[in-house]
Scaffold this active site. Structure first.
Site, PDB file in Angstrom:
ATOM      1  N   HIS A 178       0.842  -1.194   0.000  1.00  0.00           N
ATOM      2  CA  HIS A 178       0.000   0.000   0.000  1.00  0.00           C
ATOM      3  C   HIS A 178       0.881   1.250   0.000  1.00  0.00           C
ATOM      4  CE1 HIS A 178      -3.136  -2.697   2.078  1.00  0.00           C
ATOM      5  NE2 HIS A 178      -3.568  -2.457   0.852  1.00  0.00           N
ATOM      6  N   TYR A 188       4.203  -0.072   4.602  1.00  0.00           N
ATOM      7  CA  TYR A 188       4.899  -1.185   5.267  1.00  0.00           C
ATOM      8  C   TYR A 188       4.035  -2.440   5.280  1.00  0.00           C
ATOM      9  CZ  TYR A 188       8.340   2.299   6.606  1.00  0.00           C
ATOM     10  OH  TYR A 188       9.282   3.279   6.568  1.00  0.00           O
ATOM     11  N   HIS A 189       3.348  -2.664   4.147  1.00  0.00           N
ATOM     12  CA  HIS A 189       2.485  -3.830   4.005  1.00  0.00           C
ATOM     13  C   HIS A 189       2.970  -4.713   2.844  1.00  0.00           C
ATOM     14  CE1 HIS A 189      -0.921  -1.155   5.856  1.00  0.00           C
ATOM     15  NE2 HIS A 189      -0.070  -1.596   6.765  1.00  0.00           N
ATOM     16  N   ILE A 190       4.268  -4.806   2.663  1.00  0.00           N
ATOM     17  CA  ILE A 190       4.813  -5.608   1.570  1.00  0.00           C
ATOM     18  C   ILE A 190       4.342  -7.058   1.715  1.00  0.00           C
ATOM     19  CG2 ILE A 190       6.938  -6.582   0.610  1.00  0.00           C
ATOM     20  CD1 ILE A 190       8.308  -3.963   1.188  1.00  0.00           C
TER      21      ILE A 190
END
Length: 475
Positions: A205, A397-399
């Site tokens: 995101h 930080y939603h890899i």
């Protein structure tokens, strides 16, 4: 996992789409019981909801600390939205926050599952250990190599090896072990065990924060957060400003109303009761100076816009065959213009939001986002907002999704729907790299769900039959 502690499961349409695209057993109806199994709801108005559960390992609490928490909801209603439970039957609308906290303390998965008192006979944790690769005998995983205190070790697996190293390190370990794109492995001088699209499909995101000052001293300023009385309140009662990450409101929005009730929301917003801390970002010196002119202790709020399903796709690749070399991440953020357009659509919602009577009463003004470094474009034009996005948007930080699961005949999938590496015996992946596509919202909670379901897949049992029998009728 370190995050803002927001408890969000994703959209029911996320998981139904997973199932429709070949991930049998991962529909919303299939996985909702695992969300409920993990949850211990502490929000009074949600305790009676069939979409929530008490008694699970991970606490879920509210985040109503300042007066702004209620004002955010009031302004959302003035904009025409309902206040909804975003983990309940209807996600679209403005929402009160749900956080993974217990009595003001972060309830991480480590605390919830590993931090409880009592001996765990089935668990042996080796600290200061660095896994370098998976060992194989032919196409069967036999164990893992690791380094501890400068010595090399190999630990063998009686049944399976389970990788849970995350969306960056799991693909790195697989490729170091010979599982990945064949041409890339040859470039790294690594013998190929299986030619699979490991490290492809990287999704994340992007977030863009809009700011506005307010005319009342009711925000979470640095002075308030670090005050002696704030500290005492937290220590004595487990309440007050230190029990929140600053986020007190949320919303999920479809920019196209004809999509509502048919698919997931286009946008997520997180509303912070403070001016977002730009010192956290690696900004250009001139851009940073433009914001710091406001001063540190300005009361205000931040309206963070997140596009829930960006179209841009990135990769993870090895830098070398040395496990101590960090892999190469190429996320390709905002490569697809539609991702920028989605964020601009969110900005248009924000422009209307701060024109509501409640926000105008707080002195909110669009002009607070007039910044010199983009004024070569007309203020508030699409070109101006695109400039701002490209200067200031950051990772959520939603890899995820770098070892995606899918049908056995899906050439883009690394894993089967049971999380087993395709073509390999005795090797599974249990982390968010297994997601086929990124889910709506923060990814911590769906990762916990995936792990709960994986435990049943590994054990060959169903631990949630009793929960499944109590699901809401509209699931």
């Amino acid at each position: 996992m370190i995050n803002l502690a927001q408890y969000i499961r994703g959209s029911r349409y996320d998981f139904d789409e997973w199932a429709a695209n070949g991930c049998e057993g991962w529909s919303y109806k299939d996985i909702l019981p695992y969300f409920l199994k993990a949850e211990d709801i502490h929000i009074e108005e949600l305790k009676s909801s069939k979409y929530h559960n008490m008694g699970g390992p991970m606490a879920v609490s509210g985040s109503r600390v300042t007066q702004l928490a209620d004002l955010y909801m009031k302004a959302g209603q003035e904009l025409g939205y309902n206040i909804t439970d975003y983990n309940g039957g209807e996600q679209i609308g403005f929402n009160r926050m749900q956080l993974n906290t217990r009595k003001g303390v972060r309830e991480s998965s480590a605390v919830a599952y590993l931090g409880r008192a009592g001996k765990k006979d089935n668990l042996d944790i080796a600290v200061n250990s660095f896994v370098t690769k998976v060992g194989f005998q032919g196409k069967t995983a036999t164990g893992v190599y690791y380094i501890r205190n400068n010595r090399k070790y190999f630990v063998s697996a009686k049944k399976e090896v389970i990788l849970s190293a995350g969306s960056v390190n799991t693909p790195q370990l697989l490729m170091l072990s010979g599982i990945g794109p064949k041409e890339h492995l040859e470039e790294m001088n690594i013998p190929a065990v299986a030619d699979l699209p490991v490290g492809d499909n990287l999704q994340d995101h992007q977030a863009y924060a809009l700011y506005s000052k307010i005319n009342r001293s009711i925000g979470l300023t640095p002075t308030l957060m670090t005050s002696f009385w704030t500290f005492i309140e937290y220590q004595l009662f487990g309440s007050g400003p230190l029990t929140t990450s600053g986020i007190e409101g949320s919303a999920f929005i479809n920019t196209d109303n004809t999509r509502q009730g048919k698919t997931y929301p286009d946008l997520q917003t997180s509303i912070f009761s403070a001016i977002f801390n730009l010192s956290l970002l690696n900004l250009n010196k001139n851009i940073k100076k433009d914001y710091e002119a406001w001063g540190e202790n300005v009361d205000g709020f931040s309206f963070v816009i997140i596009n829930t399903h960006p179209k841009s796709r990135g990769t993870v690749r090895l830098r070398s065959n040395d496990p101590f070399d960090h892999p190469i991440l190429d996320p390709r953020y905002l490569q697809e213009q539609t991702d920028v357009d989605d964020l601009i659509a969110g900005i248009r919602v924000w422009e209307k939001y701060i024109e509501t009577p409640t926000m105008k009463g707080l002195g909110c003004n669009v002009d607070d986002m007039r910044k010199s470094f983009c004024l070569q474009h007309e203020f508030r034009s699409d070109a101006y907002w695109e400039c701002m996005i490209r200067c200031l948007a950051v990772t959520g930080y939603h890899i995820c999704c770098t070892c995606k699961m899918g049908a056995l005949d899906d050439p883009t999938a690394v894993l089967d729907p049971s999380l087993r590496v395709k073509g390999i015996k005795g090797l599974r992946v249990v982390d968010l790299s297994a997601f086929p596509n990124v889910t709506v919202g923060n990814t911590n909670t769906p990762t916990v769900m995936l792990a709960e379901k994986a435990a049943d897949l590994i054990r060959g049992m169903d631990s949630v039959t009793h929960i499944r029998q109590k699901l809401p009728d509209d699931v």
